[in-house]
Design a protein around this motif. Sequence first.
Motif, mmCIF file in Angstrom:
data_model
loop_
_atom_site.group_PDB
_atom_site.id
_atom_site.type_symbol
_atom_site.label_atom_id
_atom_site.label_comp_id
_atom_site.label_asym_id
_atom_site.label_seq_id
_atom_site.Cartn_x
_atom_site.Cartn_y
_atom_site.Cartn_z
ATOM 1 N N ARG A 41 -3.484 -7.790 -5.311
ATOM 2 C CA ARG A 41 -2.894 -8.176 -4.027
ATOM 3 C C ARG A 41 -3.725 -9.248 -3.337
ATOM 4 O O ARG A 41 -3.197 -10.203 -2.749
ATOM 5 C CB ARG A 41 -2.778 -6.948 -3.124
ATOM 6 C CG ARG A 41 -2.269 -7.230 -1.710
ATOM 7 C CD ARG A 41 -2.603 -6.097 -0.769
ATOM 8 N NE ARG A 41 -4.050 -5.899 -0.648
ATOM 9 C CZ ARG A 41 -4.612 -4.833 -0.079
ATOM 10 N NH1 ARG A 41 -3.871 -3.857 0.394
ATOM 11 N NH2 ARG A 41 -5.933 -4.741 -0.015
ATOM 12 N N ASP A 42 -5.048 -9.096 -3.434
ATOM 13 C CA ASP A 42 -5.962 -10.003 -2.744
ATOM 14 C C ASP A 42 -6.287 -11.260 -3.561
ATOM 15 O O ASP A 42 -7.022 -12.133 -3.083
ATOM 16 C CB ASP A 42 -7.263 -9.277 -2.399
ATOM 17 C CG ASP A 42 -7.037 -8.100 -1.453
ATOM 18 O OD1 ASP A 42 -6.016 -8.100 -0.743
ATOM 19 O OD2 ASP A 42 -7.884 -7.181 -1.446
ATOM 20 N N GLU A 78 0.834 -1.203 0.000
ATOM 21 C CA GLU A 78 0.000 0.000 0.000
ATOM 22 C C GLU A 78 0.870 1.254 0.000
ATOM 23 O O GLU A 78 0.590 2.216 -0.719
ATOM 24 C CB GLU A 78 -0.928 0.004 1.205
ATOM 25 C CG GLU A 78 -1.903 1.182 1.219
ATOM 26 C CD GLU A 78 -2.957 1.060 2.289
ATOM 27 O OE1 GLU A 78 -3.820 1.952 2.354
ATOM 28 O OE2 GLU A 78 -2.943 0.074 3.045
ATOM 29 N N GLU A 114 -4.044 2.136 -10.331
ATOM 30 C CA GLU A 114 -4.950 2.738 -9.362
ATOM 31 C C GLU A 114 -6.186 1.886 -9.098
ATOM 32 O O GLU A 114 -6.714 1.874 -7.986
ATOM 33 C CB GLU A 114 -5.374 4.129 -9.839
ATOM 34 C CG GLU A 114 -4.236 5.148 -9.840
ATOM 35 C CD GLU A 114 -4.726 6.558 -10.109
ATOM 36 O OE1 GLU A 114 -5.928 6.725 -10.423
ATOM 37 O OE2 GLU A 114 -3.913 7.486 -10.031
ATOM 38 N N TRP A 164 -4.557 -2.664 -8.269
ATOM 39 C CA TRP A 164 -3.513 -3.178 -7.388
ATOM 40 C C TRP A 164 -4.074 -3.901 -6.166
ATOM 41 O O TRP A 164 -3.546 -4.938 -5.756
ATOM 42 C CB TRP A 164 -2.548 -2.054 -6.958
ATOM 43 C CG TRP A 164 -3.054 -1.135 -5.875
ATOM 44 C CD1 TRP A 164 -3.704 0.044 -6.031
ATOM 45 C CD2 TRP A 164 -2.915 -1.334 -4.458
ATOM 46 N NE1 TRP A 164 -4.013 0.600 -4.815
ATOM 47 C CE2 TRP A 164 -3.528 -0.227 -3.826
ATOM 48 C CE3 TRP A 164 -2.349 -2.326 -3.657
ATOM 49 C CZ2 TRP A 164 -3.588 -0.092 -2.435
ATOM 50 C CZ3 TRP A 164 -2.407 -2.192 -2.270
ATOM 51 C CH2 TRP A 164 -3.020 -1.079 -1.669
ATOM 52 N N GLU A 165 -5.169 -3.415 -5.604
ATOM 53 C CA GLU A 165 -5.736 -4.048 -4.411
ATOM 54 C C GLU A 165 -6.327 -5.423 -4.730
ATOM 55 O O GLU A 165 -6.122 -6.383 -3.988
ATOM 56 C CB GLU A 165 -6.799 -3.149 -3.785
ATOM 57 C CG GLU A 165 -6.239 -1.901 -3.123
ATOM 58 C CD GLU A 165 -7.328 -1.075 -2.464
ATOM 59 O OE1 GLU A 165 -7.490 -1.184 -1.236
ATOM 60 O OE2 GLU A 165 -8.009 -0.320 -3.174
ATOM 61 N N THR A 166 -7.064 -5.511 -5.838
ATOM 62 C CA THR A 166 -7.647 -6.804 -6.197
ATOM 63 C C THR A 166 -6.550 -7.789 -6.600
ATOM 64 O O THR A 166 -6.673 -8.992 -6.337
ATOM 65 C CB THR A 166 -8.664 -6.642 -7.343
ATOM 66 O OG1 THR A 166 -8.069 -5.906 -8.418
ATOM 67 C CG2 THR A 166 -9.906 -5.907 -6.856
#
Length: 292
Positions: free
Chosen positions: A226-227, A202, A219, A222-224
Amino acid sequence: MAKVAFIGLGVMGYPMAGHLRVKGQHEVTVYNRTTTKAEKWAEHYSGSFRQTPREAAEGCDVVFCCVGNDDDLRAVTTGPDGAFHGMKKSAVFVDHTTASSEVAQELAAVAKESGFSFLDAPVSGGQAGAENGVLTIMVGGDEEAYDTAKPIMDCYGKKIGLMGPSGAGQQTKMVNQICIAGLLQGLSEGIHFAEKAGLDLEKVIGAISGGAAQSWQMENRWETMRDGHYEHGFAVDWMRKDLNICLKTAGEIGARLPVTALVDQFYAEVQAMGGGRWDTSSLLARMKKADN
């Protein structure tokens, strides 16, 4: 207010046709291979539906289309009961399918002989862009036809441009997909490296997303990534279809696409993992599988 038709009510076409009815207040008739979906759309948006593309196109000023590939496009245009058989003189056919530049030029020639116009107008922005009415639309064809269709495409397009003659819209979309393929592989490698180095991802993304490495994919994905969540977005199966078009065209025009060819093979590995319907950001899943 115009009389228009929309052929193909997939994840893109369904909301695009809806914007024509709600935002544009146009008289919209739809056709879909699965009639129940056309019936559902007509009921939801107070529009109408027809049983064939030809019937949907009859009497329309502009006919829009968004189907799967070259063969699907030919089927709903020049095939039996295709829309081209119902087009009136001076009407405009706008194809939003991501297809080859060859089929665009082929259909533009048929349309011209029949007295109406054809625009190849592939889109970028994905399902979210279609639902929110903010697509980028890359158009190839005659300027007069473009000027006729653009105010209507404004219902679901945020950035719309005439790229050149027939086929130029599809070739511009190829550039788009070439750039995205390399970008997603780079982003996957960057995230993979950060995780291997034990960095706070993050914080890393927060630091670099405001500089030269910034991208929409970074933007929004990246979170999806990572998960390990890929049940959304633009499917790998469709990306491979698009990249195959890019690679075939590159061979015909003498362009070299070594990175694109490599990423295409990486996507083939994702398909072999069962990820054909995963989002294109799933390139990272391939790298993580190699770790196990």
